[in-house]
Design an enzyme around this catalytic site. Structure first.
Site, PDB file in Angstrom:
ATOM      1  N   PRO A  91     -20.703 -43.419  17.194  1.00 24.98           N
ATOM      2  CG  PRO A  91     -23.002 -44.303  17.247  1.00 24.98           C
ATOM      3  CD  PRO A  91     -22.251 -43.081  17.826  1.00 24.98           C
ATOM      4  CD  GLU A 118     -32.200 -42.274  16.280  1.00 27.81           C
ATOM      5  OE1 GLU A 118     -31.840 -42.884  15.307  1.00 27.81           O
ATOM      6  OE2 GLU A 118     -32.782 -42.525  17.518  1.00 27.81           O
ATOM      7  NE  ARG A 156      -2.470 -44.478  31.141  1.00 24.35           N
ATOM      8  CZ  ARG A 156      -1.238 -45.588  30.410  1.00 24.35           C
ATOM      9  NH1 ARG A 156      -0.850 -45.417  29.407  1.00 24.35           N
ATOM     10  NH2 ARG A 156      -0.580 -46.100  31.515  1.00 24.35           N
ATOM     11  CG  ASP A 171       0.777 -48.293  28.393  1.00 24.22           C
ATOM     12  OD1 ASP A 171       1.101 -48.585  29.439  1.00 24.22           O
ATOM     13  OD2 ASP A 171       0.579 -46.855  28.000  1.00 24.22           O
TER      14      ASP A 171
END
Length: 249
Positions: A91, A118, A156, A171
């Site tokens: 994150p 953690e 892809r 896209d």
């Protein structure tokens, strides 16, 4: 391309990587994906991969030895001409984007490390990985789901995987804008008709309509993208028309 996934939950990838487009890409040889359980590389007889953090605090932290040993083993086995990109799903990393997917799709060997608990021992960040990637500003239980997202978006883009190269070229986010609306048969459904221009056979008009609607959709849904998009004179003209039409609506 060679992709290695380093995780303590290899079973999570079975369904995703053995179906649909990713399976087809592996069957055709466009990509090879291997899953490595880094618990097997723990030097501890109990195969411990985590421990309490120095200095105290809640949660457990992934130890450096199992991850270093697993990744280094994979790097030694791979004979790619260029150094591998070793990616930490975190994150705290760079937010993943289509631009990043395109960049990584040009590589020969990717290693994705999936964390849990953690966090990671900081030495993994400092001395092993080349990239840290986040798929959004939220926290998940582990890095397996982000790894699946990253792999799917990269695979892809590999040559021949989609069958129709234009599918990837058009896209959303590929050219900095959201994709234009798409329609297929029937030409009328419950009174809702496909725009006449798409049935006209006039490819120049169709291309202009698609670009205009791409600009419209981006303006309505993601105006922040327009601030970074490279718009030529025609785009500027079409965007002005869209704004005028919206002002008169």
């Amino acid at each position: 391309m060679k992709i290695d996934i380093v995780t303590i939950f290899p079973e999570m990838f079975t369904g995703v990587f053995s179906s649909s487009m990713i399976k087809r890409a592996q069957d055709t040889g466009a990509v090879t994906i291997d899953i490595t359980d880094f618990r097997k590389y723990s030097p501890n007889k109990h195969h411990t991969v985590d421990d309490t953090p120095y200095g105290g605090g809640g949660g457990m932290v992934l130890k450096p030895e199992p991850i270093f040993f697993a990744v280094e083993s994979l790097l030694e086995k791979c004979n790619s001409k260029r150094p591998a990109r070793v990616i930490l799903t975190s994150p705290q990393g760079e937010v993943f984007s289509q631009e990043k997917a395109i960049e990584l799709a040009r590589e020969e060997h990717l290693v994705l490390i999936c964390g849990h608990y953690e966090g990671y021992d900081e030495r993994i960040r400092q001395h092993l990985v080349t990239d840290e990637i986040s798929i959004g500003d939220y926290v998940l239980t582990g890095g397996e789901l982000p790894a699946m997202v990253i792999v799917d978006s990269i695979v892809r883009l590999l040559p021949g995987v989609l069958g129709n190269e234009q599918s990837a070229e058009n896209d959303s986010f590929r050219n900095g804008l959201l994709e234009y609306p798409q329609y297929t048969r029937p030409a009328e459904f419950r009174g809702w008709k496909v725009p006449d221009v798409l049935l006209s056979g006039n490819h120049a008009k169709i291309e202009e309509w698609r670009r205009k609607e791409s600009l419209r959709r981006t303006l309505l849904r993601r105006p922040d993208l327009l601030q970074k998009a490279e718009l030529n004179e025609r785009d500027q003209r079409l965007l002005q028309k869209v704004k005028e039409e919206m002002g008169n609506a």
